[in-house]
Design a protein around this motif. Structure first.
Motif, PDB file in Angstrom:
ATOM      1  N   MET A 229       0.847  -1.121   0.090  1.00 18.95           N
ATOM      2  CA  MET A 229       0.093  -0.020   0.073  1.00 18.95           C
ATOM      3  C   MET A 229       0.709   1.261   0.181  1.00 18.95           C
ATOM      4  N   ASN A 230       0.632   2.217  -0.626  1.00 21.10           N
ATOM      5  CA  ASN A 230       1.209   3.444  -0.894  1.00 21.10           C
ATOM      6  C   ASN A 230       0.231   4.489  -0.385  1.00 21.10           C
ATOM      7  N   LEU A 231       0.526   5.552   0.435  1.00 25.70           N
ATOM      8  CA  LEU A 231      -0.204   6.613   0.940  1.00 25.70           C
ATOM      9  C   LEU A 231      -0.924   7.438  -0.257  1.00 25.70           C
ATOM     10  N   SER A 232      -0.240   7.447  -1.495  1.00 25.61           N
ATOM     11  CA  SER A 232      -0.589   8.327  -2.409  1.00 25.61           C
ATOM     12  C   SER A 232      -1.744   7.376  -3.057  1.00 25.61           C
ATOM     13  N   GLU A 233      -2.041   6.244  -2.827  1.00 25.54           N
ATOM     14  CA  GLU A 233      -3.136   5.365  -3.556  1.00 25.54           C
ATOM     15  C   GLU A 233      -4.203   5.551  -2.676  1.00 25.54           C
TER      16      GLU A 233
ATOM     17  N   LYS B 214      -6.572  10.731   4.995  1.00 23.59           N
ATOM     18  CA  LYS B 214      -6.383   9.448   4.495  1.00 23.59           C
ATOM     19  C   LYS B 214      -6.217   8.609   5.409  1.00 23.59           C
TER      20      LYS B 214
END
Length: 103
Positions: free
Chosen positions: A1-5, A18
Motif C-alpha cells: 500500500m502507498n499513501l498516494s493510493e 487518508k
C-alpha cells in the motif's frame, strides 16, 4: 500500500483524511483548511496527534496551546479536546483502538 493510493475522505468540514486501519489502531493523515474547527469532544480511544505542517490551536482538558511542526500531543481516553487550524495544516493522528466509524 502507498499513501498516494489511499483516497482522501472529508470526515468533518475542512478535515480531509487518508485513513489506515489495523485490527487495533487507526492512523490518519489530515490535510486541514485554515479556520477549520474540530469542536470539543471526547472518545474512548487513546490518541496521539503530531503536527507536520502549520499552526494548530488545540485545547486538551481546558488548557489551550498553539502547536507547530514537530509538536506531539498525547490525548488520553475520554479527555475532552478540540482544535482549530490557524493556518493550513497537515496533522497525523494515531488512535487505539481502531476508529471503526472512520472505516
Amino acid at each position: 500500500m502507498n499513501l498516494s493510493e489511499i483516497p482522501s475522505k472529508e470526515i468533518m468540514p475542512g478535515y480531509h483524511g487518508k485513513l489506515v486501519h489495523s485490527k487495533s489502531m487507526s492512523w490518519v493523515f489530515w490535510e486541514v483548511k485554515e479556520g477549520a474547527v474540530v469542536p470539543e469532544h471526547q472518545h474512548i480511544h487513546e490518541q496521539i496527534m503530531h503536527v507536520v505542517e502549520g499552526s494548530f490551536e488545540f485545547t486538551l482538558n481546558g488548557i489551550t496551546n498553539t502547536y507547530k511542526p514537530g509538536d506531539v500531543v498525547i490525548i488520553p481516553s475520554n479527555a475532552p479536546h478540540g482544535g482549530k487550524a490557524l493556518t493550513p495544516c497537515k496533522l497525523m493522528d494515531v488512535f487505539s483502538p481502531a476508529r471503526d466509524e472512520y472505516k
